[in-house]
Structure formats: structure tokens, C-alpha cells
Design an enzyme around this catalytic site. Structure first.
Site, PDB file in Angstrom:
ATOM      1  N   LYS A  16       0.826  -1.208   0.000  1.00  0.00           N
ATOM      2  CA  LYS A  16       0.000   0.000   0.000  1.00  0.00           C
ATOM      3  C   LYS A  16       0.868   1.269   0.000  1.00  0.00           C
ATOM      4  O   LYS A  16       2.049   1.216   0.362  1.00  0.00           O
ATOM      5  CB  LYS A  16      -0.935  -0.030   1.215  1.00  0.00           C
ATOM      6  CG  LYS A  16      -1.947  -1.181   1.169  1.00  0.00           C
ATOM      7  CD  LYS A  16      -2.952  -1.082   2.304  1.00  0.00           C
ATOM      8  CE  LYS A  16      -3.961  -2.214   2.247  1.00  0.00           C
ATOM      9  NZ  LYS A  16      -5.034  -2.072   3.259  1.00  0.00           N
ATOM     10  N   TYR A  56     -11.595  -2.480  -4.477  1.00  0.00           N
ATOM     11  CA  TYR A  56     -12.166  -2.736  -3.153  1.00  0.00           C
ATOM     12  C   TYR A  56     -13.697  -2.761  -3.190  1.00  0.00           C
ATOM     13  O   TYR A  56     -14.332  -2.499  -2.172  1.00  0.00           O
ATOM     14  CB  TYR A  56     -11.684  -1.672  -2.169  1.00  0.00           C
ATOM     15  CG  TYR A  56     -10.326  -1.965  -1.549  1.00  0.00           C
ATOM     16  CD1 TYR A  56     -10.095  -3.148  -0.861  1.00  0.00           C
ATOM     17  CD2 TYR A  56      -9.289  -1.033  -1.616  1.00  0.00           C
ATOM     18  CE1 TYR A  56      -8.871  -3.416  -0.273  1.00  0.00           C
ATOM     19  CE2 TYR A  56      -8.062  -1.292  -1.025  1.00  0.00           C
ATOM     20  CZ  TYR A  56      -7.854  -2.487  -0.350  1.00  0.00           C
ATOM     21  OH  TYR A  56      -6.645  -2.750   0.239  1.00  0.00           O
ATOM     22  N   ASN A 119      -2.241  -0.341   6.702  1.00  0.00           N
ATOM     23  CA  ASN A 119      -1.726  -1.580   7.305  1.00  0.00           C
ATOM     24  C   ASN A 119      -0.734  -2.293   6.379  1.00  0.00           C
ATOM     25  O   ASN A 119      -0.618  -3.513   6.376  1.00  0.00           O
ATOM     26  CB  ASN A 119      -2.881  -2.489   7.734  1.00  0.00           C
ATOM     27  CG  ASN A 119      -3.786  -2.876   6.570  1.00  0.00           C
ATOM     28  OD1 ASN A 119      -3.565  -2.453   5.442  1.00  0.00           O
ATOM     29  ND2 ASN A 119      -4.798  -3.682   6.847  1.00  0.00           N
ATOM     30  N   HIS A 122      -1.989  -5.388   1.200  1.00  0.00           N
ATOM     31  CA  HIS A 122      -3.221  -6.143   0.967  1.00  0.00           C
ATOM     32  C   HIS A 122      -2.826  -7.498   0.406  1.00  0.00           C
ATOM     33  O   HIS A 122      -1.907  -7.595  -0.403  1.00  0.00           O
ATOM     34  CB  HIS A 122      -4.125  -5.413  -0.036  1.00  0.00           C
ATOM     35  CG  HIS A 122      -5.306  -6.242  -0.426  1.00  0.00           C
ATOM     36  ND1 HIS A 122      -6.438  -6.319   0.353  1.00  0.00           N
ATOM     37  CD2 HIS A 122      -5.512  -7.080  -1.484  1.00  0.00           C
ATOM     38  CE1 HIS A 122      -7.292  -7.149  -0.212  1.00  0.00           C
ATOM     39  NE2 HIS A 122      -6.754  -7.620  -1.333  1.00  0.00           N
ATOM     40  N   GLU A 133      -9.258  -9.625  -8.059  1.00  0.00           N
ATOM     41  CA  GLU A 133      -8.369  -8.511  -7.713  1.00  0.00           C
ATOM     42  C   GLU A 133      -7.179  -8.418  -8.670  1.00  0.00           C
ATOM     43  O   GLU A 133      -6.736  -7.310  -8.997  1.00  0.00           O
ATOM     44  CB  GLU A 133      -7.867  -8.674  -6.277  1.00  0.00           C
ATOM     45  CG  GLU A 133      -8.975  -8.501  -5.246  1.00  0.00           C
ATOM     46  CD  GLU A 133      -8.563  -8.900  -3.834  1.00  0.00           C
ATOM     47  OE1 GLU A 133      -9.378  -8.725  -2.917  1.00  0.00           O
ATOM     48  OE2 GLU A 133      -7.428  -9.401  -3.642  1.00  0.00           O
TER      49      GLU A 133
HETATM   50  P1  CMP Z   1      -7.162  -5.001   3.450  1.00  0.00           P
HETATM   51  O1  CMP Z   1      -6.640  -6.339   3.826  1.00  0.00           O
HETATM   52  O2  CMP Z   1      -6.509  -4.267   2.345  1.00  0.00           O
HETATM   53  O3  CMP Z   1      -8.723  -5.139   3.114  1.00  0.00           O
HETATM   54  C1  CMP Z   1      -9.643  -4.073   3.283  1.00  0.00           C
HETATM   55  C2  CMP Z   1      -9.041  -2.920   4.030  1.00  0.00           C
HETATM   56  O4  CMP Z   1      -9.963  -2.020   4.624  1.00  0.00           O
HETATM   57  C3  CMP Z   1      -8.244  -3.443   5.207  1.00  0.00           C
HETATM   58  O5  CMP Z   1      -7.077  -4.082   4.769  1.00  0.00           O
HETATM   59  C4  CMP Z   1      -8.004  -2.154   5.986  1.00  0.00           C
HETATM   60  O6  CMP Z   1      -6.880  -1.444   5.509  1.00  0.00           O
HETATM   61  C5  CMP Z   1      -9.242  -1.310   5.646  1.00  0.00           C
HETATM   62  N1  CMP Z   1     -10.122  -1.058   6.790  1.00  0.00           N
HETATM   63  C6  CMP Z   1     -10.394   0.159   7.307  1.00  0.00           C
HETATM   64  N2  CMP Z   1     -11.231   0.074   8.326  1.00  0.00           N
HETATM   65  C7  CMP Z   1     -11.525  -1.226   8.483  1.00  0.00           C
HETATM   66  C8  CMP Z   1     -12.351  -1.949   9.389  1.00  0.00           C
HETATM   67  N3  CMP Z   1     -13.052  -1.341  10.347  1.00  0.00           N
HETATM   68  N4  CMP Z   1     -12.391  -3.293   9.268  1.00  0.00           N
HETATM   69  C9  CMP Z   1     -11.692  -3.917   8.278  1.00  0.00           C
HETATM   70  N5  CMP Z   1     -10.893  -3.277   7.371  1.00  0.00           N
HETATM   71  C10 CMP Z   1     -10.804  -1.948   7.488  1.00  0.00           C
END
Ligand code: CMP
Length: 139
Positions: A16, A56, A119, A122, A133
Site C-alpha cells: 500500500k 475494493y 496496514n 493487501h 483482484e
Molecule cells: P485489506 O486487507 O486491504 O482489506 C480491506 C481494508 O480495509 C483493510 O485491509 C483495511 O486497511 C481497511 N479497513 C479500514 N477500516 C476497516 C475496518 N473497520 N475493518 C476492516 N478493514 C478496514
């Protein structure tokens, strides 16, 4: 369905924008290579808002969708198709918990991530997600 793990399974990872900006691309891809996995395809791009929304789209009804799309399209990403033994599950274990403060030390998020939206990485959560994806990312 076979219970044998597939040694040539593929999955998608996307580093990311926050982790790209902090200089963790080599570190993250290196972890998969050290684990014996192959990088089959790689691409770097700054996602448009529309492309981030498509990527997404499963989260489009969630309250965090706008923040997620803004963050994901807010800088350079690096996506890769990673191949290896039981790749979807293996990579998800290496990535760690979505909430990076809950991710175990030794996982990518446990070591390198600083938040929830930011985070670090992905990774596809199923073969079906990988198909959808990877088409969205590499199109
Ligand atoms: P990712 O694994 O990329 O998949 C969806 C993303 O949404 C997740 O990582 C987080 O970066 C983001 N996200 C933000 N808020 C939330 C939440 N409350 N629960 C889950 N994913 C979240």
C-alpha cells in the site's frame, strides 16, 4: 476438492502507498522470496480513485470505504502475483491481522504497519478474490 495443498497456487499482494513511501517494498517482497515463493508478475502504479473503488468493491457499503479508497489511491502502490505452496493461506499468515496493532511480531503487519487503513499490504483472501483482484490491478 483435494485436501492436498497446491505447490503452485497464486495470490495477489499489493504494497500500500504508506509502506511504499516508507521504503518497505524490497523488505516485503524479500520475505516472500525467502519463503521460497516466486514473484510471477509485478507492477507499480498510482491507482485512480475509480480503479481503487473497483479493486475494493466488496467493501463499497462499509463505512470505511471512502477513507480506504482515498488512502489506496493516495500514492504509489506495488502489486505482485506471488506463487508458492498453498499461497493464499501462507501469504495471509505472513501478512498478519488486519488491525496492525493486533498483528503478531514476525508478520509483515506486526513488524511494518502503523494502522488499520495504513496496514502496509493487501493480500487476497481466497482464490476467487485473487482472480478478481489481479484482473482489477493488472488491467
Ligand atoms: P485489506 O486487507 O486491504 O482489506 C480491506 C481494508 O480495509 C483493510 O485491509 C483495511 O486497511 C481497511 N479497513 C479500514 N477500516 C476497516 C475496518 N473497520 N475493518 C476492516 N478493514 C478496514
Amino acid at each position: 476438492m483435494s485436501s492436498q495443498p497446491d505447490p503452485n497456487e497464486k495470490t495477489l499482494i499489493v504494497v500500500k502507498p504508506g509502506a511504499v513511501a516508507r521504503g518497505f517494498v524490497g523488505e516485503i517482497l524479500g520475505r516472500f522470496e525467502k519463503r521460497g515463493m516466486k514473484i510471477l508478475q509485478i507492477k507499480s502504479q498510482t491507482m485512480t480513485k475509480a480503479k481503487a473503488e473497483e479493486f475494493y468493491s466488496v467493501h463499497k457499503e462499509r463505512p470505511f470505504f471512502g477513507e480506504l479508497v482515498a488512502s489506496f489511491s493516495g500514492g504509489m502502490t506495488v502489486g505482485a502475483i506471488v506463487q508458492g505452496m498453498d499461497a493464499v493461506a501462507t501469504v495471509r499468515r505472513m501478512v498478519g491481522a488486519t488491525k496492525s496493532w493486533e498483528a503478531s511480531p514476525g508478520t509483515i503487519r506486526g513488524d511494518l504497519a502503523i494502522g488499520l487503513t495504513d496496514n502496509a499490504i493487501h493480500a487476497s483472501d481466497s482464490k476467487e478474490s485473487f482472480e478478481r483482484e489481479s484482473k482489477a490491478y493488472f488491467s
